[in-house]
Design a protein around this motif. Sequence first.
Motif, short mmCIF file in Angstrom:
data_model
loop_
_atom_site.label_atom_id
_atom_site.label_comp_id
_atom_site.label_asym_id
_atom_site.label_seq_id
_atom_site.Cartn_x
_atom_site.Cartn_y
_atom_site.Cartn_z
N SER A 159 -32.01 75.80 -29.69
CA SER A 159 -33.10 76.23 -30.26
C SER A 159 -33.06 77.41 -31.28
O SER A 159 -32.14 78.03 -31.21
N ASP A 160 -34.24 77.93 -31.84
CA ASP A 160 -34.14 79.24 -32.63
C ASP A 160 -33.69 80.15 -31.78
O ASP A 160 -32.76 81.04 -32.47
N ASP A 161 -34.13 80.51 -30.60
CA ASP A 161 -33.68 81.50 -29.85
C ASP A 161 -31.96 81.48 -29.54
O ASP A 161 -31.40 82.65 -29.75
N GLU A 162 -31.59 80.33 -29.40
CA GLU A 162 -30.17 80.50 -29.02
C GLU A 162 -29.18 80.41 -30.49
O GLU A 162 -28.29 81.11 -30.23
N ILE A 163 -29.95 80.07 -31.48
CA ILE A 163 -29.27 80.35 -32.71
C ILE A 163 -29.13 81.84 -32.88
O ILE A 163 -27.94 82.32 -33.37
N ALA A 201 -21.99 83.51 -40.67
CA ALA A 201 -22.64 83.53 -41.69
C ALA A 201 -23.08 81.99 -42.03
O ALA A 201 -23.92 81.53 -42.39
N GLU A 202 -21.85 81.27 -41.58
CA GLU A 202 -22.29 79.73 -41.34
C GLU A 202 -23.38 79.28 -40.55
O GLU A 202 -23.88 78.39 -40.92
N LEU A 203 -23.21 79.77 -39.36
CA LEU A 203 -24.48 79.54 -38.55
C LEU A 203 -25.87 79.93 -39.05
O LEU A 203 -26.80 78.86 -39.05
N ILE A 204 -25.88 81.11 -39.63
CA ILE A 204 -27.30 81.52 -40.15
C ILE A 204 -27.57 80.44 -41.45
O ILE A 204 -28.78 80.12 -41.57
N ILE A 234 -25.79 86.74 -33.06
CA ILE A 234 -25.62 88.10 -32.61
C ILE A 234 -24.16 88.26 -32.04
O ILE A 234 -23.63 89.42 -32.27
N ALA A 235 -23.91 87.24 -30.99
CA ALA A 235 -22.56 87.54 -30.22
C ALA A 235 -21.50 87.22 -31.33
O ALA A 235 -20.36 88.02 -31.08
N PRO A 266 -37.93 85.93 -42.14
CA PRO A 266 -37.81 87.46 -41.79
C PRO A 266 -36.48 87.60 -40.75
O PRO A 266 -35.85 88.52 -40.59
N VAL A 267 -36.30 86.43 -39.89
CA VAL A 267 -35.40 86.57 -38.87
C VAL A 267 -34.03 86.32 -39.49
O VAL A 267 -33.07 87.05 -39.24
N VAL A 268 -33.89 85.42 -40.58
CA VAL A 268 -32.65 85.35 -41.33
C VAL A 268 -32.50 86.64 -42.02
O VAL A 268 -31.35 86.83 -41.82
N GLN A 269 -33.26 87.27 -42.77
CA GLN A 269 -33.18 88.49 -43.19
C GLN A 269 -32.71 89.39 -42.41
O GLN A 269 -31.58 90.31 -42.73
N GLN A 270 -33.11 89.72 -40.87
CA GLN A 270 -32.66 90.50 -40.10
C GLN A 270 -31.14 90.26 -39.82
O GLN A 270 -30.37 90.82 -39.47
N LEU A 271 -31.03 89.18 -39.34
CA LEU A 271 -29.54 88.48 -39.04
C LEU A 271 -28.47 89.00 -40.17
O LEU A 271 -27.47 89.50 -40.02
N ASN A 272 -28.85 88.66 -41.59
CA ASN A 272 -28.09 88.92 -42.41
C ASN A 272 -27.92 90.40 -42.74
O ASN A 272 -26.84 90.92 -43.04
N ASP A 273 -29.19 91.39 -42.61
CA ASP A 273 -28.78 92.70 -42.69
C ASP A 273 -27.74 93.15 -41.53
O ASP A 273 -26.83 94.01 -41.75
N ARG A 274 -27.94 92.73 -40.37
CA ARG A 274 -26.89 92.92 -38.99
C ARG A 274 -25.58 92.40 -39.59
O ARG A 274 -24.66 93.45 -39.30
N LEU A 275 -25.48 91.41 -40.02
CA LEU A 275 -24.16 91.02 -40.66
C LEU A 275 -23.41 91.72 -41.49
O LEU A 275 -22.36 92.21 -41.50
#
Length: 500
Positions: A449-453, A470-473, A458-459, A482-491
């Motif tokens: 699911s999106d939540d699991e992704i 990076a590959e997962l995202i 994050i893990a 916006p979620v993709v952007q937040q994950l990439n920023d965190r990365l």
Amino acid sequence: MLIIAVESGIEAHNLISILHISDLHRSPSEPVNNDSLIAALVADSDRYIGETPKVPPPCGIIVSGDIIQGAKIGDVGWREEMVNQYATAKDFLCELSDRFLGGDRSQLVLIPGNHDVCWNTSRSSMESAKSEEINDNIQSLIERQGSLYRWSWKDRSVYKITDTTLYQRKLDAYWEFVSDFYRGYTFPLPIDRSRGFQLFEVDEGRILVAAFDSTYGNDCFGYSGDIQPGVIGRCSLAIRALPKTYELKAAVWHHSIEGPPMRHDYMDVSHVKEMAGFGFQIGFHGHQHIGATQTRSIHLNEEHAMAVVSAGSLCAGARELPRGINRQYNIVVIEDDYKAGRVHAREMGEAGQFSRKNNGEFLMGHARISWLAQENIAGQVVKPDEDNARRAILRAEEFLKSGEAKRALDELMAIDVDKSSYAKRLACEAALEAKDWEILKRLLPKADSDDEIVWLAIALIETKDFGGAAELIAKHDTLAKPVVQQLNDRLAVAKMKAGK
């Protein structure tokens, strides 16, 4: 009612067994030393493991009382004698635990028997009863439950317990031995000599064993087995309060529940019926020095059946054994559905060696036993795995609400969360809040699911698997921008901190 069943020929796959021994009191006239006894038991295990039907190595040991022989009233040095006898018993039981249980003494169940009661202590607490205290019906005075009066056949006199504090110390030597034997081990409830029962777990926590003290009222003049009023009920309530459900509930006591008409040293069967009423499915006892099986049933809204198994004496001499009976012990095999089993009685023969008993109800080499499955108040069969999962989820919810994410995670990781999508989601949320990234990754070998992704990404970031994150995202285009952007920023921030 004695039930002797014929082997069905159907054998379960994941059998477990319990070594049941009793009446270890060494005969003064025919003593057996620890080394010979241990060697005989180990040699016999080589025999029964290879027998048909299959008998697996034991996962637990039940010792149903009479650990020592005791000391007679007036014996010189009786205190030292009892201490020495318990020291011998401890050495034997420690070696037995080492040989059969990998040294885990918490898997060995102990209860006292009538021989463990100190006659000298109990006699010192008594005085001759005054004539004005004794009415015409001496028998009713003596036999009343909880009576302070005792009858001595030796001098045809009535005695009264006048020092109740001293009388309560009649098992001091036994409890000192127990405290020493179990030092450093934990149990479902701490060992408590005043409680009247102790709780043990065997078979990796799947079987609960309640050990009941049936020596209530036993002393130098009182021989009948009895359990203090209310103890079985309090034990049932204590079990209900435990945080888990068991596959099988077993009870252990010492005294036999029937005997010849002229004998008065057995325990009232009403205690066993009360145990059956509270859901105990199998009971173990000793005392009668004969291996046997019974089924005890009670009828409430439906029949409640409890299998009862007795073990012969492991160490008694010929004078203490019934005619034609040798030293014995049992191996109780329990099938993988926890609804039936077999009792294999082992008997000592030539050269002090044990082998299978092949007569009486053990004509086939064993006797079948069975009991009814546990049911809830709705009459449905209890499924411990499902019930324990439900309990763990409820506890985890409460821990998460109170901000104790680590405790919530511990609860959930003790069950199979893959069997419940809700349990798995709850575990992921607990791991995320507890920042336990390794467990979060184990919970999500693949993200559906999106939540699991998001959680898995994050893990991976937090464990510095930047390429994997990076590959997962990149490959999941279902995520909102916006979620993709937040994950990439965190990365990006994490890589910068790591100097990547």
